[in-house]
Design a protein around this motif. Structure first.
Motif, short mmCIF file in Angstrom:
data_model
loop_
_atom_site.label_atom_id
_atom_site.label_comp_id
_atom_site.label_asym_id
_atom_site.label_seq_id
_atom_site.Cartn_x
_atom_site.Cartn_y
_atom_site.Cartn_z
N ILE A 189 -5.87 7.37 -2.95
CA ILE A 189 -5.57 6.88 -1.60
C ILE A 189 -6.65 7.32 -0.63
O ILE A 189 -7.15 6.53 0.16
CB ILE A 189 -4.19 7.40 -1.12
N ALA A 220 5.15 -2.20 -0.46
CA ALA A 220 5.07 -3.33 -1.40
C ALA A 220 6.33 -4.17 -1.36
O ALA A 220 7.40 -3.72 -0.96
CB ALA A 220 4.87 -2.81 -2.82
N SER A 243 0.84 -1.19 0.00
CA SER A 243 0.00 0.00 0.00
C SER A 243 0.88 1.25 0.00
O SER A 243 1.97 1.23 0.53
CB SER A 243 -0.94 0.00 1.19
N ILE A 244 0.39 2.30 -0.57
CA ILE A 244 1.14 3.55 -0.68
C ILE A 244 1.11 4.28 0.66
O ILE A 244 0.07 4.47 1.26
CB ILE A 244 0.55 4.44 -1.79
N GLN A 245 2.30 4.68 1.10
CA GLN A 245 2.42 5.39 2.37
C GLN A 245 2.55 6.90 2.19
O GLN A 245 2.05 7.66 3.00
CB GLN A 245 3.66 4.89 3.12
N GLY A 288 10.03 1.96 -2.37
CA GLY A 288 9.21 2.84 -3.18
C GLY A 288 9.75 2.98 -4.59
O GLY A 288 10.68 2.29 -4.98
N GLU A 334 6.30 6.25 -1.94
CA GLU A 334 6.80 5.33 -0.93
C GLU A 334 5.69 4.34 -0.59
O GLU A 334 4.54 4.73 -0.41
CB GLU A 334 7.23 6.09 0.32
N ASN A 335 6.06 3.06 -0.55
CA ASN A 335 5.04 2.04 -0.30
C ASN A 335 5.55 0.94 0.58
O ASN A 335 6.72 0.89 0.92
CB ASN A 335 4.51 1.50 -1.63
#
Length: 85
Positions: free
Chosen positions: A74, A27, A1-3, A52, A24-25
């Motif tokens: 998001i 994943a 998930s994207i942070q 990321g 930044e993720n």
């Protein structure tokens, strides 16, 4: 998930009018490889940075639009309780 989604510019980038979108993720690394192949097909520069990615060399307006759209996605997913992206 994207942070986090940010726009980065060096002094030279500002002079030329380009920017990088940094996503930044959380994943796994193989996800970054899949994303890299998508960007390569569209002739976009892509760089993996730890957890990321960086989409490099966009015009500033394009970088701002992309960043904004990702943030909208998001927020809408957080509002609906959806997971992913």
């Amino acid at each position: 998930s994207i942070q986090n989604v940010t726009i980065k510019q060096t002094l030279i980038d500002k002079i030329v009018g380009v920017a990088d979108v940094v996503i930044e993720n959380a994943a796994q690394p193989n996800i970054n490889q899949q994303i890299q192949s998508v960007f390569a097909k569209r002739n976009l520069s892509f760089g993996a940075q730890g957890s990321g990615i960086s989409i490099e060399g966009l015009y500033l307006a394009e970088a701002q639009e992309l960043s904004s759209k990702i943030k909208e996605i998001i927020s809408s997913r957080h509002a609906t309780g959806s997971r992913g992206l």
